[in-house]
Design a protein around this motif. Structure first.
Motif, PDB file in Angstrom:
ATOM      1  N   GLY A  88      20.214 -24.961  38.912  1.00  0.00           N
ATOM      2  CA  GLY A  88      19.723 -25.964  39.711  1.00  0.00           C
ATOM      3  C   GLY A  88      19.414 -25.468  41.141  1.00  0.00           C
ATOM      4  N   ARG A  89      20.095 -24.263  41.650  1.00  0.00           N
ATOM      5  CA  ARG A  89      19.971 -23.333  42.740  1.00  0.00           C
ATOM      6  C   ARG A  89      18.751 -22.633  42.775  1.00  0.00           C
ATOM      7  NH1 ARG A  89      25.825 -23.275  42.526  1.00  0.00           N
ATOM      8  NH2 ARG A  89      25.505 -21.158  41.567  1.00  0.00           N
ATOM      9  N   GLY A  90      18.088 -22.532  41.635  1.00  0.00           N
ATOM     10  CA  GLY A  90      16.880 -21.493  41.324  1.00  0.00           C
ATOM     11  C   GLY A  90      17.459 -19.992  40.824  1.00  0.00           C
ATOM     12  N   GLU A  91      18.694 -19.873  40.458  1.00  0.00           N
ATOM     13  CA  GLU A  91      19.390 -18.785  40.341  1.00  0.00           C
ATOM     14  C   GLU A  91      19.394 -18.460  38.847  1.00  0.00           C
ATOM     15  OE1 GLU A  91      22.239 -19.231  44.194  1.00  0.00           O
ATOM     16  OE2 GLU A  91      22.976 -18.853  42.469  1.00  0.00           O
ATOM     17  N   THR A  92      19.599 -17.104  38.425  1.00  0.00           N
ATOM     18  CA  THR A  92      20.071 -16.873  37.027  1.00  0.00           C
ATOM     19  C   THR A  92      21.300 -17.112  36.712  1.00  0.00           C
ATOM     20  OG1 THR A  92      18.407 -15.134  37.124  1.00  0.00           O
ATOM     21  CG2 THR A  92      19.974 -14.903  35.237  1.00  0.00           C
ATOM     22  N   ALA A  93      21.460 -17.868  35.579  1.00  0.00           N
ATOM     23  CA  ALA A  93      22.627 -18.456  34.996  1.00  0.00           C
ATOM     24  C   ALA A  93      23.262 -17.197  34.220  1.00  0.00           C
ATOM     25  CB  ALA A  93      22.566 -19.539  34.157  1.00  0.00           C
ATOM     26  N   HIS A  94      24.749 -17.163  34.125  1.00  0.00           N
ATOM     27  CA  HIS A  94      25.366 -16.223  33.173  1.00  0.00           C
ATOM     28  C   HIS A  94      26.318 -16.988  32.427  1.00  0.00           C
ATOM     29  CE1 HIS A  94      23.888 -14.040  36.750  1.00  0.00           C
ATOM     30  NE2 HIS A  94      24.140 -12.727  36.150  1.00  0.00           N
ATOM     31  N   TYR A  95      26.066 -16.758  31.189  1.00  0.00           N
ATOM     32  CA  TYR A  95      27.321 -17.429  30.195  1.00  0.00           C
ATOM     33  C   TYR A  95      27.723 -16.331  29.132  1.00  0.00           C
ATOM     34  CZ  TYR A  95      23.313 -18.392  26.722  1.00  0.00           C
ATOM     35  OH  TYR A  95      22.313 -17.861  26.024  1.00  0.00           O
ATOM     36  N   SER A  96      28.735 -16.768  28.462  1.00  0.00           N
ATOM     37  CA  SER A  96      29.241 -15.776  27.385  1.00  0.00           C
ATOM     38  C   SER A  96      29.083 -16.444  26.051  1.00  0.00           C
ATOM     39  CB  SER A  96      30.664 -15.214  27.572  1.00  0.00           C
ATOM     40  OG  SER A  96      30.909 -14.504  28.886  1.00  0.00           O
ATOM     41  N   PRO A  97      28.098 -16.155  25.262  1.00  0.00           N
ATOM     42  CA  PRO A  97      28.163 -16.744  23.997  1.00  0.00           C
ATOM     43  C   PRO A  97      29.535 -16.469  22.962  1.00  0.00           C
ATOM     44  CG  PRO A  97      26.753 -14.765  23.955  1.00  0.00           C
ATOM     45  CD  PRO A  97      27.141 -15.115  25.649  1.00  0.00           C
ATOM     46  N   TYR A  98      29.830 -17.702  22.380  1.00  0.00           N
ATOM     47  CA  TYR A  98      30.843 -17.540  21.544  1.00  0.00           C
ATOM     48  C   TYR A  98      30.547 -17.055  20.073  1.00  0.00           C
ATOM     49  CZ  TYR A  98      35.028 -19.317  19.081  1.00  0.00           C
ATOM     50  OH  TYR A  98      36.319 -19.517  18.319  1.00  0.00           O
ATOM     51  N   ASP A  99      31.405 -16.175  19.472  1.00  0.00           N
ATOM     52  CA  ASP A  99      30.995 -15.728  18.054  1.00  0.00           C
ATOM     53  C   ASP A  99      31.962 -16.563  17.302  1.00  0.00           C
ATOM     54  OD1 ASP A  99      31.551 -14.082  15.863  1.00  0.00           O
ATOM     55  OD2 ASP A  99      30.613 -12.448  16.749  1.00  0.00           O
ATOM     56  N   TRP A 100      31.487 -17.291  16.341  1.00  0.00           N
ATOM     57  CA  TRP A 100      32.169 -18.013  15.525  1.00  0.00           C
ATOM     58  C   TRP A 100      32.973 -17.393  14.510  1.00  0.00           C
ATOM     59  CZ3 TRP A 100      32.919 -23.266  16.174  1.00  0.00           C
ATOM     60  CH2 TRP A 100      32.254 -23.875  17.441  1.00  0.00           C
ATOM     61  N   ARG A 101      32.664 -16.260  14.091  1.00  0.00           N
ATOM     62  CA  ARG A 101      33.200 -15.384  13.256  1.00  0.00           C
ATOM     63  C   ARG A 101      34.498 -14.799  13.668  1.00  0.00           C
ATOM     64  NH1 ARG A 101      28.601 -12.729   9.166  1.00  0.00           N
ATOM     65  NH2 ARG A 101      28.002 -14.695   8.481  1.00  0.00           N
ATOM     66  N   THR A 102      34.371 -14.265  14.846  1.00  0.00           N
ATOM     67  CA  THR A 102      35.579 -13.403  15.548  1.00  0.00           C
ATOM     68  C   THR A 102      36.496 -14.333  16.210  1.00  0.00           C
ATOM     69  OG1 THR A 102      34.229 -12.704  17.447  1.00  0.00           O
ATOM     70  CG2 THR A 102      34.231 -11.277  15.661  1.00  0.00           C
ATOM     71  N   ARG A 103      35.807 -15.423  16.645  1.00  0.00           N
ATOM     72  CA  ARG A 103      36.745 -16.428  17.439  1.00  0.00           C
ATOM     73  C   ARG A 103      36.905 -15.852  18.894  1.00  0.00           C
ATOM     74  NH1 ARG A 103      39.788 -20.813  14.719  1.00  0.00           N
ATOM     75  NH2 ARG A 103      39.017 -21.039  12.501  1.00  0.00           N
ATOM     76  N   ARG A 104      36.076 -15.295  19.444  1.00  0.00           N
ATOM     77  CA  ARG A 104      36.009 -15.014  20.682  1.00  0.00           C
ATOM     78  C   ARG A 104      34.696 -15.089  21.526  1.00  0.00           C
ATOM     79  NH1 ARG A 104      38.123  -9.089  19.942  1.00  0.00           N
ATOM     80  NH2 ARG A 104      39.459  -9.970  18.789  1.00  0.00           N
ATOM     81  N   PHE A 105      34.777 -15.068  22.890  1.00  0.00           N
ATOM     82  CA  PHE A 105      33.409 -14.965  23.452  1.00  0.00           C
ATOM     83  C   PHE A 105      32.954 -13.612  23.885  1.00  0.00           C
ATOM     84  CE2 PHE A 105      35.110 -19.207  24.596  1.00  0.00           C
ATOM     85  CZ  PHE A 105      34.135 -19.912  24.516  1.00  0.00           C
ATOM     86  N   GLY A 106      31.705 -13.322  23.837  1.00  0.00           N
ATOM     87  CA  GLY A 106      31.103 -12.018  23.770  1.00  0.00           C
ATOM     88  C   GLY A 106      30.827 -11.763  25.205  1.00  0.00           C
ATOM     89  N   PRO A 107      30.080 -10.540  25.497  1.00  0.00           N
ATOM     90  CA  PRO A 107      29.683 -10.159  26.804  1.00  0.00           C
ATOM     91  C   PRO A 107      28.667 -11.152  27.478  1.00  0.00           C
ATOM     92  CG  PRO A 107      28.447  -8.884  25.321  1.00  0.00           C
ATOM     93  CD  PRO A 107      29.532  -9.744  24.455  1.00  0.00           C
ATOM     94  N   PRO A 108      28.285 -11.246  28.886  1.00  0.00           N
ATOM     95  CA  PRO A 108      27.598 -12.431  29.429  1.00  0.00           C
ATOM     96  C   PRO A 108      26.275 -12.249  28.873  1.00  0.00           C
ATOM     97  CG  PRO A 108      29.255 -11.268  31.394  1.00  0.00           C
ATOM     98  CD  PRO A 108      29.476 -10.490  29.686  1.00  0.00           C
ATOM     99  N   ARG A 109      25.532 -13.285  29.109  1.00  0.00           N
ATOM    100  CA  ARG A 109      24.220 -13.164  28.653  1.00  0.00           C
ATOM    101  C   ARG A 109      23.325 -13.934  29.892  1.00  0.00           C
ATOM    102  NH1 ARG A 109      22.557 -15.808  22.811  1.00  0.00           N
ATOM    103  NH2 ARG A 109      23.664 -13.854  22.324  1.00  0.00           N
ATOM    104  N   LEU A 110      22.104 -13.416  30.255  1.00  0.00           N
ATOM    105  CA  LEU A 110      21.603 -13.780  31.340  1.00  0.00           C
ATOM    106  C   LEU A 110      20.550 -14.932  31.072  1.00  0.00           C
ATOM    107  CD1 LEU A 110      20.597 -10.567  33.360  1.00  0.00           C
ATOM    108  CD2 LEU A 110      22.591 -11.761  33.333  1.00  0.00           C
ATOM    109  N   LEU A 111      20.288 -16.057  31.844  1.00  0.00           N
ATOM    110  CA  LEU A 111      19.502 -17.059  31.338  1.00  0.00           C
ATOM    111  C   LEU A 111      18.782 -17.144  32.838  1.00  0.00           C
ATOM    112  CD1 LEU A 111      18.210 -19.232  29.747  1.00  0.00           C
ATOM    113  CD2 LEU A 111      19.793 -20.736  30.370  1.00  0.00           C
TER     114      LEU A 111
END
Length: 219
Positions: A88-111
């Motif tokens: 919404g601010r025109g910036e790149t988003a960062h989120y950590s995708p969840y791994d459903w097998r290891t049950r943990r969040f992975g490294p940040p992904r850029l959007l």
């Protein structure tokens, strides 16, 4: 051209939908967010991939990457803070995708704030996200049929998960339904798709009925 784009180019409904999306104004900063919602197993991922390919490789934010075993539907605040607010601010988003097998969040992904981003997953049309969407699509397949397809896809090893998922999804849509607010309904046919005017309707005049086989079909 990507394989999904090649497939989409032969799909009239998606071709016309792309034209419609490109006429829309931004809904989240400079971005047009297009939500693809529906029951688990209804074909959201496949349709979103075809649509993104036809949109010259638009990014797809899959809500399976945002949800987790502990938060099947309780991820709204995290999505807003990590993705929606930066875009919404025109910036790149960062989120950590969840791994459903290891049950943990992975490294940040850029959007990055692309012209169009497709948001795909159960709950993409929830009330907290609708104000940020340029268009909401609902995969119009009955829930029992969708769940049956999903169970068959995931196999016996996921039976226990599916039992819990069905309860959680039913509770979610009972309290926060998406279909009544969909601009368009997407129905899969034996070959291709048909798009119908959704319960929320539209302020734009519909294009001529060039595809589909009944008067309620938009394309």
């Amino acid at each position: 051209m990507l394989p999904s784009a090649l497939t989409s180019a032969r799909e009239p409904a998606i071709h016309d939908l792309v034209s419609r999306i490109r006429r829309l104004g931004p809904s989240c900063g400079p971005v047009r967010l297009v939500g693809v919602d529906g029951h688990a197993g209804s074909g959201k991922s496949t349709f979103a991939g075809l649509l993104a390919g036809a949109l010259d490789g638009a990014p797809v934010l899959r809500l399976d990457d945002i949800a987790s075993h502990e938060e099947l539907f309780g991820w709204t605040a995290r999505l807003l803070s990590e993705v929606i607010e930066p875009l919404g601010r025109g910036e790149t988003a960062h989120y950590s995708p969840y791994d459903w097998r290891t049950r943990r969040f992975g490294p940040p992904r850029l959007l990055p704030p692309a012209p169009v981003i497709v948001v795909e997953g159960v709950g993409a049309g929830r009330r907290a996200l609708r104000p940020h969407l340029a268009l909401l699509l609902w995969m119009d397949l009955p829930r029992e049929e969708s769940w049956s397809r999903g169970r068959e896809r995931d196999g016996e090893e996921q039976r226990e998960f599916w039992d819990g998922w069905v309860r959680a999804e039913s509770e979610h849509f009972a309290g926060d339904p998406s279909r009544p607010f969909a601009d368009l309904l997407v129905r899969q046919r034996q070959e291709g798709y048909k798009l119908l005017t959704g319960p929320a309707g539209t302020d734009d005049p519909p294009p001529p009925l060039t595809h589909g086989d009944d008067p309620s079909a938009m394309w």
